[in-house]
Design a protein around this motif. Sequence first.
Motif, PDB file in Angstrom:
ATOM      1  N   ASP A  86      54.736  -4.811 -41.699  1.00  0.00           N
ATOM      2  CA  ASP A  86      55.368  -4.968 -43.025  1.00  0.00           C
ATOM      3  C   ASP A  86      54.533  -5.876 -43.909  1.00  0.00           C
ATOM      4  O   ASP A  86      54.374  -5.618 -45.103  1.00  0.00           O
ATOM      5  CB  ASP A  86      56.782  -5.537 -42.876  1.00  0.00           C
ATOM      6  N   HIS A  87      53.984  -6.950 -43.329  1.00  0.00           N
ATOM      7  CA  HIS A  87      53.168  -7.881 -44.098  1.00  0.00           C
ATOM      8  C   HIS A  87      51.905  -7.192 -44.602  1.00  0.00           C
ATOM      9  O   HIS A  87      51.526  -7.320 -45.772  1.00  0.00           O
ATOM     10  CB  HIS A  87      52.819  -9.102 -43.241  1.00  0.00           C
ATOM     11  N   ARG A  88      51.221  -6.460 -43.711  1.00  0.00           N
ATOM     12  CA  ARG A  88      50.003  -5.756 -44.131  1.00  0.00           C
ATOM     13  C   ARG A  88      50.305  -4.743 -45.221  1.00  0.00           C
ATOM     14  O   ARG A  88      49.557  -4.607 -46.186  1.00  0.00           O
ATOM     15  CB  ARG A  88      49.359  -5.063 -42.926  1.00  0.00           C
ATOM     16  N   GLU A  89      51.419  -4.040 -45.080  1.00  0.00           N
ATOM     17  CA  GLU A  89      51.799  -3.052 -46.080  1.00  0.00           C
ATOM     18  C   GLU A  89      52.071  -3.715 -47.434  1.00  0.00           C
ATOM     19  O   GLU A  89      51.653  -3.208 -48.478  1.00  0.00           O
ATOM     20  CB  GLU A  89      53.035  -2.300 -45.607  1.00  0.00           C
ATOM     21  N   ALA A  90      52.751  -4.858 -47.420  1.00  0.00           N
ATOM     22  CA  ALA A  90      53.042  -5.575 -48.667  1.00  0.00           C
ATOM     23  C   ALA A  90      51.752  -6.089 -49.311  1.00  0.00           C
ATOM     24  O   ALA A  90      51.593  -6.027 -50.537  1.00  0.00           O
ATOM     25  CB  ALA A  90      53.998  -6.735 -48.408  1.00  0.00           C
ATOM     26  N   VAL A  91      50.814  -6.580 -48.496  1.00  0.00           N
ATOM     27  CA  VAL A  91      49.543  -7.070 -49.034  1.00  0.00           C
ATOM     28  C   VAL A  91      48.762  -5.929 -49.672  1.00  0.00           C
ATOM     29  O   VAL A  91      48.225  -6.065 -50.781  1.00  0.00           O
ATOM     30  CB  VAL A  91      48.714  -7.749 -47.914  1.00  0.00           C
ATOM     31  N   LEU A  92      48.699  -4.791 -48.989  1.00  0.00           N
ATOM     32  CA  LEU A  92      47.979  -3.640 -49.556  1.00  0.00           C
ATOM     33  C   LEU A  92      48.640  -3.141 -50.838  1.00  0.00           C
ATOM     34  O   LEU A  92      47.951  -2.760 -51.786  1.00  0.00           O
ATOM     35  CB  LEU A  92      47.889  -2.524 -48.523  1.00  0.00           C
ATOM     36  N   ALA A  93      49.969  -3.145 -50.876  1.00  0.00           N
ATOM     37  CA  ALA A  93      50.674  -2.725 -52.092  1.00  0.00           C
ATOM     38  C   ALA A  93      50.379  -3.681 -53.241  1.00  0.00           C
ATOM     39  O   ALA A  93      50.190  -3.257 -54.383  1.00  0.00           O
ATOM     40  CB  ALA A  93      52.179  -2.650 -51.827  1.00  0.00           C
ATOM     41  N   GLN A  94      50.306  -4.990 -52.928  1.00  0.00           N
ATOM     42  CA  GLN A  94      49.997  -5.967 -53.973  1.00  0.00           C
ATOM     43  C   GLN A  94      48.574  -5.767 -54.483  1.00  0.00           C
ATOM     44  O   GLN A  94      48.325  -5.791 -55.690  1.00  0.00           O
ATOM     45  CB  GLN A  94      50.171  -7.384 -53.442  1.00  0.00           C
ATOM     46  N   PHE A  95      47.624  -5.552 -53.574  1.00  0.00           N
ATOM     47  CA  PHE A  95      46.244  -5.306 -54.003  1.00  0.00           C
ATOM     48  C   PHE A  95      46.155  -4.047 -54.856  1.00  0.00           C
ATOM     49  O   PHE A  95      45.450  -4.023 -55.872  1.00  0.00           O
ATOM     50  CB  PHE A  95      45.320  -5.176 -52.794  1.00  0.00           C
ATOM     51  N   ALA A  96      46.861  -3.006 -54.453  1.00  0.00           N
ATOM     52  CA  ALA A  96      46.840  -1.765 -55.225  1.00  0.00           C
ATOM     53  C   ALA A  96      47.410  -1.982 -56.624  1.00  0.00           C
ATOM     54  O   ALA A  96      46.885  -1.456 -57.609  1.00  0.00           O
ATOM     55  CB  ALA A  96      47.618  -0.682 -54.494  1.00  0.00           C
ATOM     56  N   ALA A  97      48.482  -2.767 -56.712  1.00  0.00           N
ATOM     57  CA  ALA A  97      49.085  -3.042 -58.026  1.00  0.00           C
ATOM     58  C   ALA A  97      48.148  -3.868 -58.902  1.00  0.00           C
ATOM     59  O   ALA A  97      48.074  -3.670 -60.117  1.00  0.00           O
ATOM     60  CB  ALA A  97      50.414  -3.766 -57.848  1.00  0.00           C
ATOM     61  N   GLU A  98      47.401  -4.793 -58.298  1.00  0.00           N
ATOM     62  CA  GLU A  98      46.478  -5.618 -59.079  1.00  0.00           C
ATOM     63  C   GLU A  98      45.298  -4.798 -59.587  1.00  0.00           C
ATOM     64  O   GLU A  98      44.781  -5.040 -60.671  1.00  0.00           O
ATOM     65  CB  GLU A  98      45.967  -6.777 -58.234  1.00  0.00           C
ATOM     66  N   MET A  99      44.850  -3.833 -58.785  1.00  0.00           N
ATOM     67  CA  MET A  99      43.672  -3.070 -59.163  1.00  0.00           C
ATOM     68  C   MET A  99      43.984  -1.906 -60.102  1.00  0.00           C
ATOM     69  O   MET A  99      43.092  -1.374 -60.738  1.00  0.00           O
ATOM     70  CB  MET A  99      42.971  -2.530 -57.903  1.00  0.00           C
ATOM     71  N   ALA A 100      45.233  -1.498 -60.160  1.00  0.00           N
ATOM     72  CA  ALA A 100      45.611  -0.404 -61.051  1.00  0.00           C
ATOM     73  C   ALA A 100      45.662  -0.928 -62.481  1.00  0.00           C
ATOM     74  O   ALA A 100      46.386  -1.867 -62.782  1.00  0.00           O
ATOM     75  CB  ALA A 100      46.961   0.162 -60.647  1.00  0.00           C
ATOM     76  N   GLN A 101      44.849  -0.342 -63.351  1.00  0.00           N
ATOM     77  CA  GLN A 101      44.817  -0.784 -64.740  1.00  0.00           C
ATOM     78  C   GLN A 101      45.030   0.414 -65.650  1.00  0.00           C
ATOM     79  O   GLN A 101      44.481   1.493 -65.420  1.00  0.00           O
ATOM     80  CB  GLN A 101      43.480  -1.440 -65.072  1.00  0.00           C
ATOM     81  N   ALA A 102      45.801   0.190 -66.675  1.00  0.00           N
ATOM     82  CA  ALA A 102      46.029   1.249 -67.661  1.00  0.00           C
ATOM     83  C   ALA A 102      44.827   1.323 -68.595  1.00  0.00           C
ATOM     84  O   ALA A 102      44.121   0.333 -68.809  1.00  0.00           O
ATOM     85  CB  ALA A 102      47.298   0.945 -68.455  1.00  0.00           C
ATOM     86  N   ARG A 103      44.588   2.494 -69.150  1.00  0.00           N
ATOM     87  CA  ARG A 103      43.508   2.650 -70.127  1.00  0.00           C
ATOM     88  C   ARG A 103      43.860   1.861 -71.377  1.00  0.00           C
ATOM     89  O   ARG A 103      44.959   1.990 -71.924  1.00  0.00           O
ATOM     90  CB  ARG A 103      43.351   4.127 -70.485  1.00  0.00           C
ATOM     91  N   ARG A 104      42.915   1.028 -71.819  1.00  0.00           N
ATOM     92  CA  ARG A 104      43.162   0.217 -73.011  1.00  0.00           C
ATOM     93  C   ARG A 104      42.019   0.419 -73.992  1.00  0.00           C
ATOM     94  O   ARG A 104      40.905   0.783 -73.614  1.00  0.00           O
ATOM     95  CB  ARG A 104      43.287  -1.250 -72.628  1.00  0.00           C
TER      96      ARG A 104
END
Length: 176
Positions: free
Chosen positions: A39-57
């Motif tokens: 669960d911890h690894r999954e949460a860390v990967l989800a957080q990294f994915a959210a940080e790296m996802a950027q909207a076009r600006r």
Amino acid sequence: MGLIGGIFTALFGARRNAVVETVEAFRENAEGRAERASDHREAVLAQFAAEMAQARRGRWDRFIDGLNRLPRPAMAFGTLGLIGAAMADPAWFAARMEGLALVPEPLWWLMGAIVSFYFGARMQVTGQGYEREMIAALARMRARRPEPVPREAPQPRIARANEPNAALEDWRRTQA
């Protein structure tokens, strides 16, 4: 053959394992540890994915983001530059510091407030974003975890009206 199992079932209930519960008092459950680590690894990967996802600006947004990233490096490199200037030309540095000594104290307070609010606001926004992400991750983990099976509570024995009550009879004998 099932005498010991029957005794444990009578003492602890049908869905409990007394040996496992006793051992878990002294040693961590390896399966539970592996599940928590997963669960911890999954949460860390989800957080990294959210940080790296950027909207076009657009260009303007990227320019403003670049400006917002300048103050901290500018302050750090400026401080290093002042140290270098003090070593390279002490007279020039002393003249600049005399000029800073002439700045009135209320102006220093104002500058301190501006810098504090700038960095404090950035820290608050970052902290609130982190808290929202953690709350969402905890909610996802709780949704995946199965509910514990409730133990069956023993039903109290209800005395019937025509049954003799040993405690009441004993009390009556002591009162007579």
